[in-house]
Design a protein around this motif. Sequence first.
Motif, PDB file in Angstrom:
ATOM      1  N   ASN A  17       0.869  -1.179   0.000  1.00 47.79           N
ATOM      2  CA  ASN A  17       0.000   0.000   0.000  1.00 47.79           C
ATOM      3  C   ASN A  17       0.908   1.231   0.000  1.00 47.79           C
ATOM      4  OD1 ASN A  17      -2.460  -1.510   0.229  1.00 47.79           O
ATOM      5  ND2 ASN A  17      -1.991  -1.835   2.387  1.00 47.79           N
ATOM      6  N   TYR A  18       0.891   1.982  -1.089  1.00 53.31           N
ATOM      7  CA  TYR A  18       1.845   3.087  -1.216  1.00 53.31           C
ATOM      8  C   TYR A  18       1.303   4.206  -2.096  1.00 53.31           C
ATOM      9  CZ  TYR A  18       2.892   0.833  -5.700  1.00 53.31           C
ATOM     10  OH  TYR A  18       2.788   0.276  -6.954  1.00 53.31           O
ATOM     11  N   GLU A  19       1.938   5.356  -1.959  1.00 50.88           N
ATOM     12  CA  GLU A  19       1.662   6.516  -2.811  1.00 50.88           C
ATOM     13  C   GLU A  19       2.993   7.074  -3.294  1.00 50.88           C
ATOM     14  OE1 GLU A  19       0.520  11.110  -1.973  1.00 50.88           O
ATOM     15  OE2 GLU A  19      -1.021   9.656  -1.353  1.00 50.88           O
ATOM     16  N   ILE A  20       3.088   7.347  -4.589  1.00 49.24           N
ATOM     17  CA  ILE A  20       4.290   7.958  -5.145  1.00 49.24           C
ATOM     18  C   ILE A  20       3.911   9.154  -6.002  1.00 49.24           C
ATOM     19  CG2 ILE A  20       5.724   5.860  -5.136  1.00 49.24           C
ATOM     20  CD1 ILE A  20       5.061   5.501  -8.115  1.00 49.24           C
ATOM     21  N   ALA A  21       4.762  10.161  -5.986  1.00 49.12           N
ATOM     22  CA  ALA A  21       4.710  11.232  -6.977  1.00 49.12           C
ATOM     23  C   ALA A  21       5.913  11.015  -7.875  1.00 49.12           C
ATOM     24  CB  ALA A  21       4.758  12.605  -6.312  1.00 49.12           C
ATOM     25  N   PHE A  22       5.704  11.061  -9.198  1.00 51.76           N
ATOM     26  CA  PHE A  22       6.813  10.764 -10.100  1.00 51.76           C
ATOM     27  C   PHE A  22       6.734  11.629 -11.346  1.00 51.76           C
ATOM     28  CE2 PHE A  22       3.450   7.895 -11.504  1.00 51.76           C
ATOM     29  CZ  PHE A  22       3.531   7.913 -12.883  1.00 51.76           C
ATOM     30  N   VAL A  23       7.857  11.720 -12.028  1.00 52.57           N
ATOM     31  CA  VAL A  23       7.921  12.423 -13.305  1.00 52.57           C
ATOM     32  C   VAL A  23       8.289  11.418 -14.385  1.00 52.57           C
ATOM     33  CG1 VAL A  23       8.476  14.697 -12.375  1.00 52.57           C
ATOM     34  CG2 VAL A  23      10.320  13.098 -12.901  1.00 52.57           C
ATOM     35  N   PHE A  77       2.997  13.007 -12.196  1.00 50.64           N
ATOM     36  CA  PHE A  77       1.820  12.233 -11.812  1.00 50.64           C
ATOM     37  C   PHE A  77       1.868  11.884 -10.324  1.00 50.64           C
ATOM     38  CE2 PHE A  77       2.937  11.281 -16.180  1.00 50.64           C
ATOM     39  CZ  PHE A  77       1.718  11.301 -16.864  1.00 50.64           C
ATOM     40  N   ARG A  78       0.695  11.527  -9.799  1.00 46.10           N
ATOM     41  CA  ARG A  78       0.615  10.897  -8.478  1.00 46.10           C
ATOM     42  C   ARG A  78      -0.083   9.555  -8.657  1.00 46.10           C
ATOM     43  NH1 ARG A  78      -2.615  14.216  -5.443  1.00 46.10           N
ATOM     44  NH2 ARG A  78      -4.463  12.927  -5.883  1.00 46.10           N
ATOM     45  N   TYR A  79       0.511   8.512  -8.084  1.00 51.08           N
ATOM     46  CA  TYR A  79      -0.048   7.166  -8.204  1.00 51.08           C
ATOM     47  C   TYR A  79      -0.210   6.581  -6.817  1.00 51.08           C
ATOM     48  CZ  TYR A  79      -0.456   2.208  -9.438  1.00 51.08           C
ATOM     49  OH  TYR A  79      -0.887   0.902  -9.572  1.00 51.08           O
ATOM     50  N   ARG A  80      -1.417   6.045  -6.554  1.00 45.98           N
ATOM     51  CA  ARG A  80      -1.692   5.377  -5.292  1.00 45.98           C
ATOM     52  C   ARG A  80      -2.110   3.939  -5.568  1.00 45.98           C
ATOM     53  NH1 ARG A  80      -5.443  10.435  -3.332  1.00 45.98           N
ATOM     54  NH2 ARG A  80      -3.885  11.597  -2.138  1.00 45.98           N
ATOM     55  N   THR A 118       8.653  11.542  -4.531  1.00 40.16           N
ATOM     56  CA  THR A 118       8.288  11.296  -3.133  1.00 40.16           C
ATOM     57  C   THR A 118       7.642   9.919  -3.021  1.00 40.16           C
ATOM     58  OG1 THR A 118       6.098  12.330  -3.354  1.00 40.16           O
ATOM     59  CG2 THR A 118       7.937  13.737  -2.660  1.00 40.16           C
ATOM     60  N   LEU A 119       7.813   9.302  -1.869  1.00 42.35           N
ATOM     61  CA  LEU A 119       7.298   7.948  -1.623  1.00 42.35           C
ATOM     62  C   LEU A 119       6.698   7.884  -0.235  1.00 42.35           C
ATOM     63  CD1 LEU A 119       7.123   4.814  -2.026  1.00 42.35           C
ATOM     64  CD2 LEU A 119       9.486   4.701  -1.207  1.00 42.35           C
ATOM     65  N   TYR A 120       5.519   7.262  -0.152  1.00 39.37           N
ATOM     66  CA  TYR A 120       4.818   7.123   1.121  1.00 39.37           C
ATOM     67  C   TYR A 120       4.214   5.726   1.170  1.00 39.37           C
ATOM     68  CZ  TYR A 120       1.046   7.889   4.576  1.00 39.37           C
ATOM     69  OH  TYR A 120       0.188   7.789   5.643  1.00 39.37           O
ATOM     70  N   ILE A 121       4.574   4.942   2.194  1.00 44.19           N
ATOM     71  CA  ILE A 121       4.041   3.583   2.375  1.00 44.19           C
ATOM     72  C   ILE A 121       3.309   3.527   3.702  1.00 44.19           C
ATOM     73  CG2 ILE A 121       4.602   1.128   2.577  1.00 44.19           C
ATOM     74  CD1 ILE A 121       7.112   1.636   0.968  1.00 44.19           C
ATOM     75  N   ASP A 122       2.010   3.189   3.652  1.00 49.20           N
ATOM     76  CA  ASP A 122       1.230   3.156   4.883  1.00 49.20           C
ATOM     77  C   ASP A 122      -0.083   2.433   4.622  1.00 49.20           C
ATOM     78  OD1 ASP A 122      -0.297   3.780   7.265  1.00 49.20           O
ATOM     79  OD2 ASP A 122       1.102   5.431   7.609  1.00 49.20           O
ATOM     80  N   ASP A 123      -0.463   1.523   5.507  1.00 47.83           N
ATOM     81  CA  ASP A 123      -1.727   0.799   5.363  1.00 47.83           C
ATOM     82  C   ASP A 123      -2.936   1.710   5.537  1.00 47.83           C
ATOM     83  OD1 ASP A 123      -0.542  -1.572   4.762  1.00 47.83           O
ATOM     84  OD2 ASP A 123      -0.671  -2.414   6.783  1.00 47.83           O
TER      85      ASP A 123
END
Length: 313
Positions: free
Chosen positions: A39-45, A55-58, A184-189
Amino acid sequence: MFFVTALFSPFFLSFSAIAEEISAKQTLERMVQAVNSLNYEIAFVQTSPTNMDSFRYRHIKRDNKTYAQLVTLDGEQQEIIQRDNLVSYFQLGSRAFTLNSGSIVDALPSVVRSNFDKLAQHYEFIVLGKNRVAGRFVDTIRIVPKDDFRYQYVVFVDEENGLLLRSDMLDREGKLLDQFRVVTLYIDDRLKGLTDYLNKVSTPPLLNEAQNNVDSLSWKAGWLPYGFERVRYSQDLFDGEMIDSALFTDGLFTFTLYVTEAESQQPHQDQTWKQGEYTLYSEVIGDKEITFIGQLPIATAKRIVQEVKFSNN
């Protein structure tokens, strides 16, 4: 002693190379598992020689179902939502629609969906060592084709969680064709709470992609680089003209062939266009115009087009 060392040196070098490739393959397989299970969220180019988009991908796994959301961060707002095996597209000024699909393929590199057991027949996996992306340590792997007919990848995999943080698609000379880079990277349930919102979004009409499929075509690819196979073909009527199309992939790169009636029958008439990872090559052969659009070098595209075979040939 020197003779014994010299005798066994090739063996140890060979064993070391095999062990390195196994290690690289394990890292790549861990990457695929992490991308599809965490379960994660990333912002990427996403960057090409002529363009850059952000983009932002969850991605969420909940109740044995997969949920995902991809949104643009610059320019006109676009949103793609995945609810298990349904992927819906929303864009201002366009009619929303839904496809049957197990993943969002737009903007994300195909390397995260690859079968590396299969790719190992046609690619080598080489460990390049450690690096840093987005402030995190990564394992760097080069994916190199065993022939000269396709491109290569360099991937940067988070050594802690296995997620892909960067990928570079390169031509045979090492020139950058396309880059995916996480900022940016975010991992959290706790991201599972997003599924409540995603389930409330109305589902647009489902497109029936099979409605124009045909049992067979009157032509086939006479030559393909090893590992490529046809995965879909169809016939579509566009402005009163029938267009045959066939999609091919080796599990890492893809291309489509289009066949139409030629407006003229001038032999060896061709058009070539190249932008980043994509090649367009079109040639009139007999009374047909054959067009290649995909992620392969121009020389490969030209050979594929020129060796298309028709059933009446």
